[in-house]
Design an enzyme around this catalytic site. Structure first.
Site, short mmCIF file in Angstrom:
data_model
loop_
_atom_site.label_atom_id
_atom_site.label_comp_id
_atom_site.label_asym_id
_atom_site.label_seq_id
_atom_site.Cartn_x
_atom_site.Cartn_y
_atom_site.Cartn_z
N ARG B 17 -120.52 -0.51 10.52
CA ARG B 17 -121.60 -0.96 10.96
C ARG B 17 -121.49 -2.52 10.31
O ARG B 17 -121.40 -3.44 11.23
CB ARG B 17 -122.64 -0.29 10.14
N ASP B 18 -121.53 -2.58 8.91
CA ASP B 18 -121.55 -3.79 8.29
C ASP B 18 -120.40 -4.71 8.78
O ASP B 18 -120.29 -6.02 9.15
CB ASP B 18 -121.68 -3.81 7.04
N HIS B 211 -124.10 -2.12 -3.52
CA HIS B 211 -123.37 -2.66 -2.21
C HIS B 211 -123.00 -4.08 -2.94
O HIS B 211 -123.77 -4.98 -2.68
CB HIS B 211 -124.53 -2.93 -1.05
N HIS B 213 -120.55 -7.68 -2.90
CA HIS B 213 -119.67 -8.46 -2.22
C HIS B 213 -118.67 -9.09 -2.98
O HIS B 213 -118.66 -9.24 -4.19
CB HIS B 213 -120.55 -9.44 -1.24
N CYS B 244 -113.41 -12.57 6.07
CA CYS B 244 -112.68 -12.60 4.98
C CYS B 244 -113.23 -12.58 3.21
O CYS B 244 -114.28 -13.24 3.14
CB CYS B 244 -111.98 -13.89 4.78
N ASN B 253 -117.26 -7.94 2.20
CA ASN B 253 -117.37 -6.65 1.59
C ASN B 253 -116.31 -6.45 0.58
O ASN B 253 -115.24 -6.95 0.77
CB ASN B 253 -117.46 -5.61 2.78
#
Lengths: 308, 308
Positions: B17-18, B211, B213, B244, B253
């Site tokens: 998804r992401d 979540h 990054h 990236c 991510n």
């Protein structure tokens, strides 16, 4: 980022030694000096500027004495040099190095491969270096850097008891401080916590730097773990110099810029000025044309609203 | 890495998804299904497989219902879908999604830009989604994902009180769990510790996923900080898909492979099998030719002596 009190952590920049030693190109003496000047301007207070090894082994370090000589003009900087043995220590001390560091592997296999001596012989060498220091340069700290403390590419796992036993032996031999190096990028945060906790228990304030690598992406997480158990000195290299920190087989030093960003973002002061640190990448680029510089914070920039 | 008990942490794979949502290429439905199969085979127990947004906004997600339908064959997997609003939630729930997640920005500016609603309106939307869930799919968890919880590229810093207030409002509106997202890669470990500690204090077991990054290199350090205060669910994407992770402006991510390596190296079980996880990169590569995959542990390989 100008501190109004003594900074909370010491970032020990190892690029001019560890970094340059690991790249294929050779930086000129003049370029090294310009780079060191820029690092000093950025607020780095400890810089490992050279390695006193035989020039035929490491031609990049043939100008070690000259580089130390130049760096000494920065009177507030701990000008540090790596020495592999007593002979290197003598040259380094006579050159005026303000701190010297002797690497001793926790892995017997790596120790033999690296300096062709056993760990035990290296502890004896350390004792001789300390005696020499007492004789010719009293007051100059001698660090023992325990390499392969987190694992070895030759022997695999390195028992934590071996690391601690060696660290204690180094302290007993007179090392001013004893650091732990993840030479091979095999360390993880839980191990970092355990090893430094035990090191503090065993040798207290003589616990030295965390020298972590980013080979498997865990460099900053390991530094964080070390910080949380009380480590306050961290080795890193500007631009991750010393091979791609994001690739295998490379030195993979923690990137100074990202390490500084992590600490400063956490409110842990480093004494380092961000724009001047960014500017210190320029003489490095100029002195090593074509060498890739790493660093995610330099690429992304400081976040919006930073200290704003 | 086969666990003999329930794994210690849940890695929630958000790549399909992401990740896919953030790359320029479009993966075919068949390729998505093969990739999801490979992720399930590797031991991932929660996979965010699709986003139920209007196809004209995100053509890559036009096959959301089909992808969910396929993923449901993996009976042990939490097949998760992102929904931006009530309408998307209804389609997702009717498609059989086993968990849905609604993003709500802590930054008012970002909330308006992202879903053209205020935070307050989004909490009302969440309440409606929960009521719908009760009516048509009881037992399906509804997650509220607080985005820009660590900072915003539009408004800069986001007050921690705003984040907590919103999280509590989401829990009160019926969210099964409330996660915090570092949408912009501005988070640091100290902030991560503070925010999740407060979240646990406020909503206890409803504290959801971290979540994080990797925009500025701190992804794993932030996950470590979250783990240390009790977080047990972590979002990441295979190969760092979603731009990236080592560059600015990208989704960045956290790389699933590096996250799994960090935890497993620490002795924290993930339930994920390393060779099968590596194999799951192949259908991703095949389905998105030319897309660069990241991951430092995949490049460096597991350390010598790993579990040996």
């Amino acid at each position: 980022m100008t501190p109004i009190h003594a900074p909370d952590v010491l970032i020990s920049e190892v690029g001019p030694r560890d970094g340059l030693q690991s790249v294929s190109g050779t930086m000129s003496t003049a370029a090294k000096c310009l780079w060191i000047d820029a690092l000093a301007a950025a607020g780095l207070r400890e810089i490992e500027v050279a390695s006193f090894v035989p020039p035929k082994l490491l031609p990049q370090m043939a100008d070690a004495a000259q580089v130390v000589q130049h760096a000494l003009r920065h009177t507030h900087i701990t000008v540090m040099a790596l020495v592999p043995n007593l002979r290197g220590a003598e040259t380094a001390l006579r050159s005026g190095a303000r701190k010297i560091t002797l690497p001793i592997s926790a892995s017997q296999a790596h120790c033999l491969a690296n300096v062709r001596k056993t760990r035990e012989d290296m502890v004896a060498e350390l004792r001789a270096v300390v005696a020499l220091r007492d004789a010719i340069a009293p007051g100059v700290p001698v660090e023992a850097a325990i390499s392969t403390a987190f694992g070895c590419t030759l022997q695999g796992q390195v028992p934590e008891d071996d690391v601690l036993r060696l660290a204690v032996a180094c302290a007993e031999a007179g090392a001013s401080d004893v650091g732990l190096s993840d030479t091979t990028g095999m360390g993880n945060p839980a191990q970092t916590t355990r090893l430094f906790k035990r090191l503090f228990q065993e040798i207290g304030e003589r616990t030295g730097a965390a020298h972590m690598h980013n080979t498997r992406g865990l460099g900053l997480a390991n530094c964080l773990a070390a910080y949380e158990v009380g480590v306050r000195t961290f080795d890193s290299s500007l631009g991750g110099l010393g091979g791609c920190p994001y690739a295998p087989g490379a030195s993979g030093n923690v990137v100074t810029e990202d390490l500084v960003f992590m600490f400063e973002a956490m409110g842990v002061s480093t004494g380092i000025d961000w724009p001047t640190l960014m500017a210190a990448r320029e003489p490095l680029k100029a002195g090593l044309p074509g060498e890739t510089l790493y660093g995610m914070t330099p690429e992304a920039g400081l976040p919006k609203g930073w200290r704003g």
